[in-house]
Design an enzyme around this catalytic site. Sequence first.
Site, PDB file in Angstrom:
ATOM      1  CD  GLN A  13       2.909   1.253   8.019  1.00 29.27           C
ATOM      2  OE1 GLN A  13       3.560   0.593   7.894  1.00 29.27           O
ATOM      3  NE2 GLN A  13       1.715   1.296   9.167  1.00 29.27           N
ATOM      4  CE1 TYR A  65       6.634   2.070  -7.290  1.00 32.73           C
ATOM      5  CE2 TYR A  65       5.410   2.858  -5.809  1.00 32.73           C
ATOM      6  CZ  TYR A  65       6.377   1.801  -5.992  1.00 32.73           C
ATOM      7  OH  TYR A  65       6.777   1.159  -4.816  1.00 32.73           O
ATOM      8  CG  HIS A  82       6.576   3.313   3.810  1.00 28.67           C
ATOM      9  ND1 HIS A  82       5.617   2.367   4.173  1.00 28.67           N
ATOM     10  CD2 HIS A  82       7.777   3.016   5.123  1.00 28.67           C
ATOM     11  CE1 HIS A  82       6.068   1.560   5.506  1.00 28.67           C
ATOM     12  NE2 HIS A  82       7.483   2.017   5.899  1.00 28.67           N
ATOM     13  CB  VAL A  96       3.442   6.727  -0.896  1.00 27.30           C
ATOM     14  CG1 VAL A  96       4.354   5.840  -0.070  1.00 27.30           C
ATOM     15  CG2 VAL A  96       2.361   5.581  -1.678  1.00 27.30           C
ATOM     16  CG  ASP A  97      -2.912   8.447   0.447  1.00 30.06           C
ATOM     17  OD1 ASP A  97      -3.355   7.102   1.161  1.00 30.06           O
ATOM     18  OD2 ASP A  97      -2.759   9.129   1.544  1.00 30.06           O
ATOM     19  N   GLY A 128      -5.470   1.478  10.574  1.00 32.40           N
ATOM     20  CA  GLY A 128      -5.625   0.898   9.109  1.00 32.40           C
ATOM     21  C   GLY A 128      -4.072   0.500   8.875  1.00 32.40           C
ATOM     22  CB  THR A 129      -1.029  -0.245   9.943  1.00 33.05           C
ATOM     23  OG1 THR A 129       0.082  -0.997   9.522  1.00 33.05           O
ATOM     24  CG2 THR A 129      -1.031   0.229  11.274  1.00 33.05           C
ATOM     25  CB  SER A 130      -1.517  -5.635   8.503  1.00 27.95           C
ATOM     26  OG  SER A 130      -0.303  -5.195   7.874  1.00 27.95           O
ATOM     27  NE  ARG A 185       0.246   1.904  -4.999  1.00 32.62           N
ATOM     28  CZ  ARG A 185       0.955   1.933  -3.911  1.00 32.62           C
ATOM     29  NH1 ARG A 185       2.260   1.594  -4.251  1.00 32.62           N
ATOM     30  NH2 ARG A 185       0.737   2.254  -2.942  1.00 32.62           N
TER      31      ARG A 185
END
Length: 228
Positions: free
Chosen positions: A86, A53, A104, A88-89, A170-172, A56
């Site tokens: 979703q 982390y 998240h 965390v940035d 931008g999410t699968s 990142r």
Amino acid sequence: MKKLVVLTGAGMSAESGLRTFREMGGLWEEHDVYEVASPGGWQRDRAMVLRFYNERRKQLLETKPNKGHLGLVELEQYFEVWVVTQNVDDLHERAGSSRILHLHGELRKSRSTTDPALVYDIDGWKLMEGDLCEKGSQLRPHVVWFGEAVPAIEEAARVVSSADIFVIIGTSMNVYPAAGLINYVPGTAPIYVIDPNEVSIAGHPQIRVIQKNAGEGVQLLTKEIRNE
Ligand code: APR
């Protein structure tokens, strides 16, 4: 003003240079997700988790919001915009979005390992062993790991269930309960999906796909809906 609710994922931050998880070269290709983003991984090797982390967080400090993030702020001129992310940035925050729900957690925050109510901003990018909360216990990333509860999901479901327009960027749609939020969208609300790749979402006839990157896709979306 109509309510526009946006569910964003890692693809939202791709044009800022942050890697997604499940694409070629994604984060989960290089890291065993259950070793770096799970309570078991933390028990087994907290130094490695902290390092994962920290790397990142260090990269995040060197990136900035992209056209997609800024486009969502522009949409606030026409709609009451809620961002359910979703990610965390903190790129939605830095872009200036007014209403943000982190499902998240948040990369730039830490929390006590004994009292989850104790959450702290991380100054800079390092969170190290020996960094303690006010009660003397080790601080951990304020991130929801696999197998952990998603505290904000009830509030997110309430927000989604009152959407006039729902946008997925931008999410699968691979991870629950976040992906399940689509089932709370009112049947009358159009659903837009902005993603350069195919995203499989079955059972929602009211879906309109904008097969573009977030930056361009949000611009096209805005042109299409701003007079609604
Ligand atoms: N613009 C928009 N979408 C993009 C872009 C872009 N420039 N580049 C990639 N994408 C899309 C991909 O096509 C993919 O559909 O972003 C999506 C990223 O999917 P994932 O990598 O699975 O990321 P995400 O859906 O956010 O993962 C959900 O899984 O690992 C956990 O907790 C982690 O929050 C994460 C959750």
